[in-house]
Scaffold this active site. Structure first.
Site, mmCIF file in Angstrom:
data_model
loop_
_atom_site.group_PDB
_atom_site.id
_atom_site.type_symbol
_atom_site.label_atom_id
_atom_site.label_comp_id
_atom_site.label_asym_id
_atom_site.label_seq_id
_atom_site.Cartn_x
_atom_site.Cartn_y
_atom_site.Cartn_z
ATOM 1 N N CYS A 1 -5.179 10.135 -1.666
ATOM 2 C CA CYS A 1 -4.231 9.289 -0.927
ATOM 3 C C CYS A 1 -2.907 9.060 -1.636
ATOM 4 C CB CYS A 1 -4.871 7.967 -0.558
ATOM 5 S SG CYS A 1 -5.576 7.116 -1.929
ATOM 6 N N ARG B 1 1.006 -1.471 7.354
ATOM 7 C CA ARG B 1 1.439 -0.228 6.726
ATOM 8 C C ARG B 1 2.435 0.564 7.578
ATOM 9 N NH1 ARG B 1 -2.753 3.141 3.574
ATOM 10 N NH2 ARG B 1 -0.697 3.854 2.920
ATOM 11 N N ASP C 1 0.804 -1.222 0.000
ATOM 12 C CA ASP C 1 0.000 0.000 0.000
ATOM 13 C C ASP C 1 0.839 1.275 0.000
ATOM 14 O OD1 ASP C 1 -2.821 -0.765 0.042
ATOM 15 O OD2 ASP C 1 -2.346 -1.778 1.922
ATOM 16 N N HIS D 1 -11.976 5.933 5.406
ATOM 17 C CA HIS D 1 -11.388 7.131 6.021
ATOM 18 C C HIS D 1 -12.386 8.287 5.958
ATOM 19 C CE1 HIS D 1 -7.218 5.471 4.749
ATOM 20 N NE2 HIS D 1 -7.192 5.535 6.073
ATOM 21 N N ARG E 1 -9.085 3.296 11.516
ATOM 22 C CA ARG E 1 -7.644 3.484 11.362
ATOM 23 C C ARG E 1 -7.052 4.549 12.300
ATOM 24 N NH1 ARG E 1 -5.846 1.512 6.301
ATOM 25 N NH2 ARG E 1 -7.030 -0.392 5.875
HETATM 26 C C1 CIR Z 1 -5.518 0.630 2.811
HETATM 27 O O1 CIR Z 1 -6.483 -0.045 3.102
HETATM 28 O O2 CIR Z 1 -4.806 1.138 3.671
HETATM 29 C C2 CIR Z 1 -5.184 0.831 1.350
HETATM 30 N N1 CIR Z 1 -5.499 -0.352 0.618
HETATM 31 C C3 CIR Z 1 -5.918 2.012 0.784
HETATM 32 C C4 CIR Z 1 -5.545 3.300 1.445
HETATM 33 C C5 CIR Z 1 -6.224 4.470 0.832
HETATM 34 N N2 CIR Z 1 -5.846 5.653 1.520
HETATM 35 C C6 CIR Z 1 -6.539 6.761 1.505
HETATM 36 O O3 CIR Z 1 -7.606 6.829 0.934
HETATM 37 N N3 CIR Z 1 -6.056 7.790 2.183
#
Ligand code: CIR
Length: 258
Positions: free
Chosen positions: A251, A85, A60, A160, A130
């Site tokens: 993101c 992450r 990610d 998010h 998160r």
């Molecule tokens: C996650 O689940 O962390 C990643 N697959 C996607 C993160 C997306 N981040 C964001 O929208 N800020």
């Protein structure tokens, strides 16, 4: 001058975290091409692209927004709620240190940049799966001395806060009311996603001295039409492969005044 930190798409993207989406095959070559187009859109809005190298073992890691919150006065390294992450954070430390003094969210706090919506000196943080209360309190303690107010806000049904709401023009919020109550934000103008496009609330507003514009996904034409009618300058990008990884347009970069 604006800088946009990005990171090349990981060869391991298909093993990304997924919370609300079913896993479907991801074409990494196409994801990389789409990511280049996204960077080109940022450049057209006046950003200098600071592209970081691929991290093949961190699926990610293209989603750099989640690991840093940058304001004029400092950069806060986050502590992602997703365990897989956390190693991404160390990899952005040195590039960010070239631009800002660094601070960090520590255990047991968790925070992801996708939960952080900044409206001037008001900063809203989604109380999502998160970002936890300790993380939000730590962000408050770091930013309050610089004149920012930080408030945790309830968000439900999405990954998010910025899956549910983003600023799409100065003072205008694009929202999905199923996931967030826009009354929380007080006196702001609100525009709604089309009900058939629940993921459409995420646009990336890029502002510089010459005005601002919005980077917006190609996949939400019904929500886009009223944004176009408002005269918002748009750069439309196809990010289908990043969307399969539950990514969106905010993101994939960290944008700040350099
Ligand atoms: C996650 O689940 O962390 C990643 N697959 C996607 C993160 C997306 N981040 C964001 O929208 N800020």
């Amino acid at each position: 001058m604006l800088a946009a930190i990005t990171r090349n798409v990981s060869a391991g993207l298909a093993s990304c975290e997924l919370t609300h989406l079913r896993r479907t095959p991801i074409d990494v070559t196409l994801a990389r091409e789409q990511h280049r187009q996204y960077e080109a859109a940022l450049a057209r809005f006046g950003c200098e692209i600071v592209r970081l190298p691929e991290l093949p073992d961190l699926p990610d890691s293209v989603f750099v927004e989640d690991v840093a919150v940058v304001v004029d006065e400092l950069a806060v390294l986050t502590r992602p709620g997703a365990q897989s992450r956390r190693a991404e954070v160390a990899a952005i430390r040195e590039p960010l240190a070239r631009y800002r003094r660094l601070a960090a969210i520590d255990a047991p706090g968790t925070l992801e940049g996708g939960d952080v919506l900044r409206l001037g000196r008001r900063i809203y943080v989604g109380m999502s799966g998160r970002s936890n209360p300790e993380g939000i309190e730590q962000l408050q303690a770091l930013l309050a001395p610089h004149g920012y107010s930080v408030a945790g806000v309830p968000v439900e049904g999405c990954l998010h806060l910025k899956s549910a709401v983003t600023e799409v023009a100065p003072g205008v919020l694009l929202v999905n009311r199923r996931w967030i109550d826009p009354a929380i934000f007080g006196e702001v103008e609100v525009t709604d996603v089309d009900p058939t496009e629940p993921y459409a609330a995420n646009g990336l507003l890029v502002g510089g001295p010459d005005g601002s514009g919005l980077i917006y996904p190609a996949s939400f034409p019904r929500t886009r039409a009223p944004l176009e009618s408002r005269g918002i300058p748009l750069e439309i990008v196809d990010v289908s492969e990043l969307q399969k990884a539950e990514g969106a347009v905010t993101c994939c970069s960290v944008v700040f005044g350099a």
